[in-house]
Design a protein around this motif. Sequence first.
Motif, mmCIF file in Angstrom:
data_model
loop_
_atom_site.group_PDB
_atom_site.id
_atom_site.type_symbol
_atom_site.label_atom_id
_atom_site.label_comp_id
_atom_site.label_asym_id
_atom_site.label_seq_id
_atom_site.Cartn_x
_atom_site.Cartn_y
_atom_site.Cartn_z
ATOM 1 N N ARG A 318 -51.374 10.649 -26.156
ATOM 2 C CA ARG A 318 -52.549 11.187 -26.128
ATOM 3 C C ARG A 318 -52.489 12.771 -26.042
ATOM 4 O O ARG A 318 -53.234 13.651 -26.461
ATOM 5 N N ASP A 319 -51.508 13.225 -25.260
ATOM 6 C CA ASP A 319 -51.258 14.586 -25.159
ATOM 7 C C ASP A 319 -50.943 15.471 -26.400
ATOM 8 O O ASP A 319 -51.146 16.416 -26.469
ATOM 9 N N THR A 320 -50.150 14.860 -27.366
ATOM 10 C CA THR A 320 -50.010 15.284 -28.506
ATOM 11 C C THR A 320 -51.093 15.038 -29.624
ATOM 12 O O THR A 320 -51.111 15.303 -30.865
ATOM 13 N N GLY A 321 -52.029 14.594 -29.157
ATOM 14 C CA GLY A 321 -53.293 14.285 -30.232
ATOM 15 C C GLY A 321 -53.293 13.127 -31.270
ATOM 16 O O GLY A 321 -53.749 13.171 -32.464
ATOM 17 N N GLY A 322 -52.201 12.321 -30.883
ATOM 18 C CA GLY A 322 -52.061 10.963 -31.837
ATOM 19 C C GLY A 322 -53.302 10.113 -31.773
ATOM 20 O O GLY A 322 -54.129 10.131 -31.043
ATOM 21 N N SER A 323 -53.306 9.201 -32.683
ATOM 22 C CA SER A 323 -54.333 8.047 -32.721
ATOM 23 C C SER A 323 -53.494 6.863 -33.006
ATOM 24 O O SER A 323 -52.398 6.652 -33.209
ATOM 25 N N VAL A 324 -54.394 5.686 -32.461
ATOM 26 C CA VAL A 324 -53.455 4.557 -32.704
ATOM 27 C C VAL A 324 -54.519 3.248 -33.447
ATOM 28 O O VAL A 324 -55.550 3.495 -33.597
ATOM 29 N N SER A 325 -53.791 2.553 -34.078
ATOM 30 C CA SER A 325 -54.409 1.600 -34.880
ATOM 31 C C SER A 325 -54.148 0.102 -34.345
ATOM 32 O O SER A 325 -52.915 0.060 -34.556
ATOM 33 N N LEU A 326 -54.880 -0.430 -34.194
ATOM 34 C CA LEU A 326 -54.519 -1.969 -33.403
ATOM 35 C C LEU A 326 -55.240 -2.929 -34.223
ATOM 36 O O LEU A 326 -56.322 -2.956 -34.936
ATOM 37 N N CYS A 327 -54.610 -4.344 -34.149
ATOM 38 C CA CYS A 327 -54.864 -5.399 -34.879
ATOM 39 C C CYS A 327 -54.639 -6.590 -34.265
ATOM 40 O O CYS A 327 -53.874 -7.232 -34.477
ATOM 41 N N PRO A 328 -55.745 -6.805 -33.287
ATOM 42 C CA PRO A 328 -55.204 -7.790 -32.372
ATOM 43 C C PRO A 328 -55.285 -9.096 -32.916
ATOM 44 O O PRO A 328 -54.245 -9.870 -32.405
ATOM 45 N N GLN A 329 -55.989 -9.437 -34.004
ATOM 46 C CA GLN A 329 -55.851 -10.672 -34.694
ATOM 47 C C GLN A 329 -54.655 -10.898 -35.255
ATOM 48 O O GLN A 329 -53.835 -12.222 -34.940
ATOM 49 N N ILE A 330 -53.731 -9.968 -35.938
ATOM 50 C CA ILE A 330 -52.543 -10.272 -36.419
ATOM 51 C C ILE A 330 -51.447 -10.216 -35.113
ATOM 52 O O ILE A 330 -50.551 -10.907 -35.141
#
Length: 505
Positions: A318-330
């Motif tokens: 969060r503090d470094t400005g990152g993003s996350v990509s999630l794929c709960p089905q996989i």
Amino acid sequence: MHDQRNAVATICRRADVIGRHDDAGPVSRRDFLRLGAGVVAGEATAQVLPGSAAAQAIGAASPDAELTRLQGQRRILLKGGVVLTLDPGVGHFAQADVLIEDGKISAVRPNIEASADTAAVIDAANRILIPGFVDTHSHSYQGILRGIMTNGVLDPDYNRDIQAKLTPAFQPDDVYAGVLMTALGLIEMGTTTIIDLSQISHTPEHSDACLRALQDSGIRAVYAYSRGLGATSQYPQDILRLQRSYFATKEQLLTLALGVALDASAFALARDAGVAAVLHLRNNSEGLLALGRAGLLRPGDAYIHCTNLNHEAWQLIRDTGGSVSLCPQIEMSMGHGMPAVQDALDHGVRPSLSSDHSVTIAPDFFTVMRTVFTFQRMQVFARARSGAQNLPPLLTCREVLEFATIEGARCAGLDGKIGTLTPGKDADIVMLRADGLSLWPLNNAPGAVVNLMNPGNVEAVFIAGQVKKWRGKLVGPDAARLMRMATEARDAVMRRTGFSVNFLG
């Protein structure tokens, strides 16, 4: 006509032959991709392109004639639809119009006037207009391996069979076929942008094949140049050649990133090249924290899966400005770990969504969205039943739709261009049919998109204002030749490895 012949000749020279033969001769990209740009608009006849029942009442021209008129116009007016802009500053509309000019959204409001002389007018009544879906994690080269591991798990099945056995056997033409099949399939289902982590860069020619397929498909993509296998791989230093060769301008559909592991030298190269780093991250908070202490993390870096991270790692993202990509089905079906939907939300990170790969699941964002919606709510209900206090709010359908669009655009570093239906942004738009017996009467637009629809509702897709799907069919590809090319590529990979699938198992 002379200019048109010259253009066709140039295209023919550029398209390399895939190199497989049958009775019809060699199959080239030229053979199965009929470039829409080569269609010249006909004479100025009726410009209204009706939607549903109006088509019969007006006596609309054939779909091909409609499409020709549509492709020949620089101004397109989508008229009278439900418009979910996902931009709070613009608002949402039970009925409004969207004007596209020169590939960009020019206006969004009710009752936009446009004459038949200056715009192609599309009747969007009983349609829902949304931004295109953004899939932030796709191993696109695996498009020729669709469904071969529907019951598989990450370890040993996927790592043993896909990564260690089949992937090393791909030749550049197999890569091209796989990426093209994935990209066109995604467009067909309403996805207009992907982050492509094709971990197939065995040679520079393999990387070039990825990029040519992305270009030829017409999808918007962040090409996250990723590792290959074998002594001929030029990863990661070949990113500099790719940057010079394919990414000379930002005014194009392709942008560049670097697929990395938790490796300081790879992150340093991403920093030197001025691109975002994209990495799979599971079960290793300390590795990420070490990169943070080294000052190697930047805003725009993207982290995939993020299962089993500690509080400090989430704070760092969060503090470094990152993003996350999630794929709960996989993540649930293949054993990656508990999906991190609530972990992300608890730490102030709004996730983007992905399909990962079609070896196991369909890259269908309607199913992806429903999985996220259901999973998060199930977790909250479970906390409540156990007596937990201060429960997080339940996700709404509109929030999940934001994850699939604007949050995906932010993860891709493209939120200034796409992700909302905002005047000034590129016209990446999906038009969804909402008048079928399975949906009618329409009572809640975001809920219909997330919880009631499927890819069959995708009627039209625009990318940068160019029509890619119209009246429920992709525009451009010769499906028969494309399917034959994919089959031949699949068979070649299977033959080289001695791999077989249980077709009926």
